[in-house]
Design a protein around this motif. Structure first.
Motif, PDB file in Angstrom:
ATOM      1  N   PHE A  39       0.857  -1.187   0.000  1.00  0.00           N
ATOM      2  CA  PHE A  39       0.000   0.000   0.000  1.00  0.00           C
ATOM      3  C   PHE A  39       0.897   1.241   0.000  1.00  0.00           C
ATOM      4  CE2 PHE A  39      -2.894   2.397   3.258  1.00  0.00           C
ATOM      5  CZ  PHE A  39      -3.478   3.142   2.253  1.00  0.00           C
TER       6      PHE A  39
ATOM      7  N   GLU B 189       0.322   5.208   0.247  1.00  0.00           N
ATOM      8  CA  GLU B 189      -0.610   6.312   0.464  1.00  0.00           C
ATOM      9  C   GLU B 189       0.162   7.624   0.386  1.00  0.00           C
ATOM     10  OE1 GLU B 189      -2.987   6.027   4.026  1.00  0.00           O
ATOM     11  OE2 GLU B 189      -3.955   7.954   3.652  1.00  0.00           O
TER      12      GLU B 189
ATOM     13  N   GLY C 297      -6.291   4.784   1.595  1.00  0.00           N
ATOM     14  CA  GLY C 297      -6.067   5.423   2.834  1.00  0.00           C
ATOM     15  C   GLY C 297      -6.981   6.640   3.053  1.00  0.00           C
ATOM     16  N   ASN C 298      -6.880   7.147   4.256  1.00  0.00           N
ATOM     17  CA  ASN C 298      -7.691   8.303   4.642  1.00  0.00           C
ATOM     18  C   ASN C 298      -7.486   9.471   3.678  1.00  0.00           C
ATOM     19  OD1 ASN C 298      -8.485   6.792   6.848  1.00  0.00           O
ATOM     20  ND2 ASN C 298      -7.087   7.780   8.286  1.00  0.00           N
TER      21      ASN C 298
ATOM     22  N   TRP D   8      -4.122  14.033   7.076  1.00  0.00           N
ATOM     23  CA  TRP D   8      -2.836  13.958   7.769  1.00  0.00           C
ATOM     24  C   TRP D   8      -2.260  15.342   8.052  1.00  0.00           C
ATOM     25  CZ3 TRP D   8      -3.070   9.543   9.805  1.00  0.00           C
ATOM     26  CH2 TRP D   8      -3.642   8.482   9.110  1.00  0.00           C
TER      27      TRP D   8
ATOM     28  N   ASN E  60     -12.574   4.366   1.102  1.00  0.00           N
ATOM     29  CA  ASN E  60     -11.694   3.838   2.149  1.00  0.00           C
ATOM     30  C   ASN E  60     -12.332   4.021   3.519  1.00  0.00           C
ATOM     31  OD1 ASN E  60      -8.935   3.034   3.266  1.00  0.00           O
ATOM     32  ND2 ASN E  60      -9.230   5.032   4.249  1.00  0.00           N
ATOM     33  N   GLU E  61     -12.384   2.961   4.297  1.00  0.00           N
ATOM     34  CA  GLU E  61     -12.816   3.007   5.706  1.00  0.00           C
ATOM     35  C   GLU E  61     -14.004   3.949   5.930  1.00  0.00           C
ATOM     36  OE1 GLU E  61      -9.412   3.629   8.329  1.00  0.00           O
ATOM     37  OE2 GLU E  61      -8.709   1.592   7.929  1.00  0.00           O
TER      38      GLU E  61
ATOM     39  N   TYR F 293      -4.861  -3.640  12.490  1.00  0.00           N
ATOM     40  CA  TYR F 293      -3.516  -3.288  12.958  1.00  0.00           C
ATOM     41  C   TYR F 293      -3.354  -3.833  14.369  1.00  0.00           C
ATOM     42  CZ  TYR F 293      -3.300  -0.047   8.999  1.00  0.00           C
ATOM     43  OH  TYR F 293      -3.283   0.501   7.739  1.00  0.00           O
TER      44      TYR F 293
ATOM     45  N   GLU G 245      -5.596  -3.614   4.348  1.00  0.00           N
ATOM     46  CA  GLU G 245      -4.678  -2.931   5.269  1.00  0.00           C
ATOM     47  C   GLU G 245      -4.434  -3.876   6.438  1.00  0.00           C
ATOM     48  OE1 GLU G 245      -5.221   1.166   6.466  1.00  0.00           O
ATOM     49  OE2 GLU G 245      -6.221   1.637   4.562  1.00  0.00           O
TER      50      GLU G 245
ATOM     51  N   TRP H 202       1.107  -1.867  14.106  1.00  0.00           N
ATOM     52  CA  TRP H 202       1.132  -0.389  14.143  1.00  0.00           C
ATOM     53  C   TRP H 202       0.921   0.032  15.599  1.00  0.00           C
ATOM     54  CZ3 TRP H 202      -3.159   3.197  11.570  1.00  0.00           C
ATOM     55  CH2 TRP H 202      -2.865   4.542  11.857  1.00  0.00           C
TER      56      TRP H 202
ATOM     57  N   GLN I 106       2.154   0.097   5.418  1.00  0.00           N
ATOM     58  CA  GLN I 106       2.297   0.544   4.059  1.00  0.00           C
ATOM     59  C   GLN I 106       3.639   0.047   3.530  1.00  0.00           C
ATOM     60  OE1 GLN I 106       1.274   4.746   3.770  1.00  0.00           O
ATOM     61  NE2 GLN I 106      -0.585   4.477   4.946  1.00  0.00           N
TER      62      GLN I 106
HETATM   63  O1  AHR Z   1      -2.386   3.093   6.968  1.00  0.00           O
HETATM   64  C1  AHR Z   1      -2.642   4.230   7.739  1.00  0.00           C
HETATM   65  C2  AHR Z   1      -4.119   4.570   7.811  1.00  0.00           C
HETATM   66  O2  AHR Z   1      -4.778   3.561   8.514  1.00  0.00           O
HETATM   67  C3  AHR Z   1      -4.871   4.650   6.512  1.00  0.00           C
HETATM   68  O3  AHR Z   1      -4.790   5.893   5.901  1.00  0.00           O
HETATM   69  C4  AHR Z   1      -6.283   4.381   6.932  1.00  0.00           C
HETATM   70  O4  AHR Z   1      -7.039   3.785   5.894  1.00  0.00           O
HETATM   71  C5  AHR Z   1      -6.145   3.510   8.154  1.00  0.00           C
HETATM   72  O5  AHR Z   1      -6.923   3.962   9.200  1.00  0.00           O
END
Ligand code: AHR
Length: 500
Positions: free
Chosen positions: A24, A26, A70-71, A96, A171-172, A243, A291, A295, A349
């Motif tokens: 991934f 992002e 991703g976000n 971010w 995404n999410e 995660y 994902e 983390w 990622q």
């Molecule tokens: O991988 C980091 C973030 O984790 C991504 O942007 C999001 O989709 C998830 O919450």
């Protein structure tokens, strides 16, 4: 202590899907800028891509790469990233809290994918945008020529279509943090309408609906059911994201993270099948685990929000240690074991941002501890996943109850005859003596290679100054006596073997 299992080439779970080894990229932190792309870096090629990172990406054995978030994607305007770079706008990235320069966009990333020899998996923005923009980016990317947006791609220098096969519908979208977050019904309807429109453009593409951002989400289960009731017929996959981290020094639970991943997959598969049964559908929805990783999210959440609007700041550059790599190797075992439902997955990622590859601006790139289980599993897992019924002692974990001390999965490649075994020992003080009964293969196998990741210092990691502090070592004392394989697994270790 001892553990054992038997392998039989007839007991096939599912084929090994190459897309299991996806990753991934992002537009987040330093994943793109000073990660894959850094014009002026000593290793940069003519397009500004770091060849040291490209080399490590190939060595990692990555097959598909999800992009651009991703976000991030939920506020992204894809057209900002095309055309002459000097004309591209700088925009706020609200996900971010940074500035996106748009120096890298779809065409550049597709060229990077060709160089890395990976498949591009593209996520559309269903946060601030919708059906029209999804159709637009699809037309730009995949339509051969002769329409406004496909001709624009050609004019921008890419004659052949990118031919992207896998498309993520947002995404999410279950997460309250997501720009444009929706209820399951709202999202399910939008995903279905977007999927129908994209399929009208090309019925052969593969579509991924957003599942839960984690099994602990309050809407887990009901989210998948409602979303799939809306879009079952027009999507191919539902996504899972997970995660893991060590909470409050509870290493025992952390090392058993794969147990949670197994349960997550089982829950989503059961929910999808329940919707399928209700709809009297013969179709099976697949899982895109797009994902997953270790983390240290709780550390990130405890930090104050970043000040200002920096370009490519250092965000979640987690430094992984030995125990992280063992838990991570266990997650790969779970993904392979679930290959009957999980047919695509993305390690989140690829570079710098919770990544197996690290790079310094103007400096070197190196492998994190987690690089090794990923690269070796991607290289050795071939052919079919075989069923493993583990006979091992268990231990009690605070998070997941009683779990086996040893976990393993195996693959068999009928074309080469190779058998690969991947195993973890979760015991924190004792080595495990694992025996594998290979009678079903006759007596012709020999041990071709055996690698172990273990260290007396479970917190040892690789850094810019000591990039190879933690690496794989040849597994000592592996024996194959007739058809009985014996493998010693050190405490808190990950091991891979290939028999040929
Ligand atoms: O991988 C980091 C973030 O984790 C991504 O942007 C999001 O989709 C998830 O919450």
């Amino acid at each position: 202590f001892n553990a054992s299992f038997a392998l039989d080439p007839a007991h096939v779970v599912a084929p090994v899907h190459r897309r299991t080894f996806g990753s991934f990229v992002e537009h987040m932190g330093r994943c793109v800028y000073t990660g894959i792309y850094e014009p002026g870096h000593p290793s940069a090629d003519e397009e500004g891509f770091r060849t040291d990172v490209l080399d490590l990406t190939r060595e990692l054995g990555v097959t598909t790469v999800r992009y651009p978030g991703g976000n991030f994607v939920s506020g992204y305007r894809w057209e900002d990233g095309i055309g002459p770079v000097a004309d591209r706008p700088r925009r706020r990235d609200l996900a971010w809290h940074s500035v996106e320069t748009n120096e890298v966009g779809l065409d550049e990333f597709a060229r990077w994918c060709a160089k890395a020899d990976v498949e591009l998996m593209y996520a559309v923005n269903l946060g601030t945008r919708g059906i029209e923009e999804a159709l637009d980016v699809h037309e730009y990317a995949n339509h051969p020529a002769g329409t406004a947006l496909s001709d624009l791609r050609v004019a921008n220098g890419t004659k052949e279509p990118h031919n992207i096969r896998m498309w993520c519908l947002g995404n999410e979208m279950d997460g309250p943090w997501q720009i444009g977050h929706r209820t399951a019904l709202e999202y399910g309807r939008l995903a279905a309408a977007t999927a129908r429109a994209l399929r009208a453009a090309d019925p052969t593409i593969e579509l991924v609906a957003c599942g839960s951002s984690g099994a602990a989400m309050p809407t887990f289960g009901s989210w998948e059911a409602t979303v799939l009731e809306e879009c079952y017929d027009v999507v191919d996959y539902i996504s899972c994201h997970a995660y893991y981290e060590e909470h409050d020094g509870d290493l025992g639970s952390f090392l058993a993270s794969a147990v949670d991943m197994d349960r997550f997959v089982a829950g989503v598969a059961a929910t999808a099948d329940a919707v399928g049964a209700k709809l009297r559908s013969r179709k099976k929805i697949q899982i895109s685990f797009d994902e997953w990783n270790v983390w240290y999210l709780s550390r990130f959440q405890a930090e104050p929000p970043s000040a200002g609007w920096p370009v490519a700041p250092r965000v979640i550059e987690d430094q992984y240690h030995v125990a992280d790599a063992v838990a991570f190797g266990g997650l790969l075992i779970s993904l392979l074991r679930n290959s009957d439902r999980v047919t695509a997955a993305c390690l989140a990622q690829l570079v710098n941002v919770i990544a197996p590859i690290r790079s310094e601006p103007g400096g070197p790139a190196w492998r994190q501890t987690t690089f090794h289980p990923f690269a070796t599993t991607s290289r050795l897992a071939r052919g079919n996943v075989l069923a493993v019924t583990m006979d091992a002692p268990s231990y009690e974990t605070a998070r997941y109850g009683e779990v086996p001390l040893v976990d393993a999965v195996a693959t068999h490649d009928p074309s080469s005859g190779d058998v690969s075994v991947f195993a973890v020992n979760r015991d924190q003080s004792s080595p495990a003596g694992v025996t594998v009964d290979l009678r079903a293969f006759g007596g012709s196998l020999t041990v071709a290679e055996a690698w172990t990741l273990a260290d007396d210092d479970l917190r040892a990691s690789n850094t810019v100054d000591a990039p190879d502090r933690v690496t794989l070592h040849r597994t000592p004392d592996v024996t194959l006596d007739g058809t009985l394989l014996r493998v010693p697994l050190p405490p808190v270790s990950w091991t891979a073997l290939r028999l040929s």
